[in-house]
Scaffold this motif. Structure first.
Motif, short mmCIF file in Angstrom:
data_model
loop_
_atom_site.label_atom_id
_atom_site.label_comp_id
_atom_site.label_asym_id
_atom_site.label_seq_id
_atom_site.Cartn_x
_atom_site.Cartn_y
_atom_site.Cartn_z
N ALA A 1 41.74 46.91 40.68
CA ALA A 1 41.69 46.96 41.94
C ALA A 1 40.97 45.67 42.47
CB ALA A 1 40.95 47.91 42.50
N ILE A 2 41.39 44.82 43.27
CA ILE A 2 40.71 43.67 43.90
C ILE A 2 40.67 43.69 45.43
CG2 ILE A 2 42.91 42.61 44.02
CD1 ILE A 2 41.63 39.98 43.14
N SER A 3 39.42 43.10 45.79
CA SER A 3 39.11 43.01 47.12
C SER A 3 40.26 42.34 47.97
CB SER A 3 37.93 42.22 47.72
OG SER A 3 36.66 43.04 46.93
N THR A 4 40.52 43.09 49.23
CA THR A 4 41.87 42.53 50.00
C THR A 4 41.48 41.06 50.26
OG1 THR A 4 42.08 44.75 50.79
CG2 THR A 4 42.98 42.87 51.97
N GLY A 5 42.51 40.35 50.30
CA GLY A 5 42.51 38.98 50.56
C GLY A 5 42.47 38.06 49.37
N ASN A 6 42.16 38.68 48.05
CA ASN A 6 42.32 37.84 46.89
C ASN A 6 43.59 38.09 46.06
OD1 ASN A 6 39.46 36.83 47.30
ND2 ASN A 6 38.80 38.91 46.87
N THR A 7 44.14 36.97 45.43
CA THR A 7 45.31 37.18 44.84
C THR A 7 45.06 36.76 43.64
OG1 THR A 7 45.79 34.84 45.37
CG2 THR A 7 46.53 36.50 46.89
N ILE A 8 46.24 37.40 42.55
CA ILE A 8 46.32 37.12 41.25
C ILE A 8 47.59 36.45 40.89
CG2 ILE A 8 47.04 38.19 38.87
CD1 ILE A 8 45.02 40.65 39.75
N GLN A 9 47.57 35.21 40.22
CA GLN A 9 48.67 34.38 39.88
C GLN A 9 49.58 35.24 39.21
OE1 GLN A 9 47.87 30.88 38.08
NE2 GLN A 9 46.21 29.89 39.59
N THR A 10 50.87 35.25 39.84
CA THR A 10 52.10 36.13 39.12
C THR A 10 52.59 35.43 38.14
OG1 THR A 10 53.68 35.31 40.87
CG2 THR A 10 52.46 37.34 41.38
N ASN A 11 52.40 34.26 38.01
CA ASN A 11 52.85 33.32 36.71
C ASN A 11 51.79 32.95 35.91
OD1 ASN A 11 51.46 31.65 38.42
ND2 ASN A 11 52.99 29.80 38.34
N SER A 12 50.63 33.60 36.05
CA SER A 12 49.40 33.21 35.07
C SER A 12 49.28 34.12 34.00
CB SER A 12 48.01 33.32 35.81
OG SER A 12 47.85 34.52 36.37
N PHE A 13 50.16 35.01 33.56
CA PHE A 13 49.89 36.06 32.57
C PHE A 13 50.28 35.48 31.12
CE2 PHE A 13 51.73 38.59 36.15
CZ PHE A 13 50.77 38.91 36.64
N THR A 14 49.33 35.76 30.55
CA THR A 14 49.46 35.43 28.98
C THR A 14 49.35 36.67 28.12
OG1 THR A 14 48.11 33.25 29.30
CG2 THR A 14 48.32 33.87 27.10
#
Length: 279
Positions: free
Chosen positions: A61-74
């Motif tokens: 869960a991440i505070s609304t308004g923050n994003t995870i890079q969908t192309n950053s997965f290693t």
């Protein structure tokens, strides 16, 4: 009565010997200096030379308004990790779930076409997957969603299961089971304000930490005559120790093995924030 006591003893023995993996997220696991690079780590409480991992799922869960890079997965363990779902707080509210302040992301490694095995030891984390929170937030937090969190139970109630899972065959004759234990008590959430590390206010306070990593004792070297206090925080932002003297020999024997954030306050506006690793 004797049989009852024997049954109780057997139950206690089984509960004490239960095997499980705790889930954690670690900031800057690779030591590159990027605090917003998170790594999902599964830590076993048992040794196993040849476990067969079959199916893994992690929900954060991440505070609304923050994003995870969908192309950053290693991918660090397995090659077929998927982002199954990214539900915003607004979407969850539409289901009558949550207060709109948290988004959730579900990462999963489905049953592989070939066995995934990695020998492991008690207490040594297995890195699974890394990802980046790309907007470098200074407020809010990221956390592993507990299986009993109201969001998780609310989604389960409408047929959408986001539980943390790690199915494995440990080669003990019990077949494939879910061995998820709990979230790692020391690495289950991060307050973003504690990750904005580096020099704060300015960088004129010329100090460093030695030794670092440290075991029971460390000291500050450099311009210590200008220091008036040091605050030690967990990586989750909890203040655990304040030091106001003897900055060249600071005991940390009472602290758990982990990574800590030190906020070093000097005279006038001089200040510095450093990371300390305790072994």
């Amino acid at each position: 009565m004797k049989r009852i006591l024997q049954s109780i003893s057997m139950i206690m023995t089984l509960s004490l010997t239960a095997q499980s993996y705790d889930f954690g997220i670690v900031s800057d696991y690779s030591g590159t200096g990027d605090s917003y690079d998170f790594t999902f780590v599964a830590t076993p409480d048992f040794d196993n030379a040849n476990p067969n991992m079959a199916d893994i799922q992690l929900t954060v869960a991440i505070s609304t308004g923050n994003t995870i890079q969908t192309n950053s997965f290693t991918e660090l363990f397995g090659t077929d990790w998927q982002v199954n779902t990214a539900l915003t707080g607004t979407t969850l509210q539409g289901f009558g779930i949550g207060d709109g302040s948290r988004d959730i992301w579900v990462f999963s490694l489905p049953v592989p076409t070939s066995a995934l095995t990695t020998p492991h030891s008690t207490g040594v984390g297995i890195p699974m997957l890394s990802f980046v929170v790309d907007n470098m937030p200074t407020s809010g937090e990221i956390a592993i969603l507990e299986n009993n969190d109201p969001i998780a139970t609310g989604l389960a109630g409408i047929g959408f299961v986001v539980d943390n899972v790690i199915n494995a065959d440990l080669g003990d004759g019990n077949g494939t089971q879910d061995y998820y234990g709990q979230t790692d008590p020391t690495n289950n959430s991060f307050i973003f304000s504690s990750l904005s590390v580096g020099e704060i206010l300015d960088n004129t306070l010329e100090v460093n930490l030695y030794p670092n990593p440290a075991k029971d004792m460390f000291g500050v070297r450099g311009d210590i005559s200008r220091i008036h206090s040091i605050e030690i925080y967990t990586i989750n932002g909890q203040l655990v120790k304040t030091v106001e003297s003897e900055f060249d020999k600071i005991s940390i024997s009472e602290l758990e093995t982990s990574v800590y954030i030190l906020k070093i306050y000097g005279d006038e506006i001089r200040s510095k924030t450093l990371k300390l690793v305790k072994h």
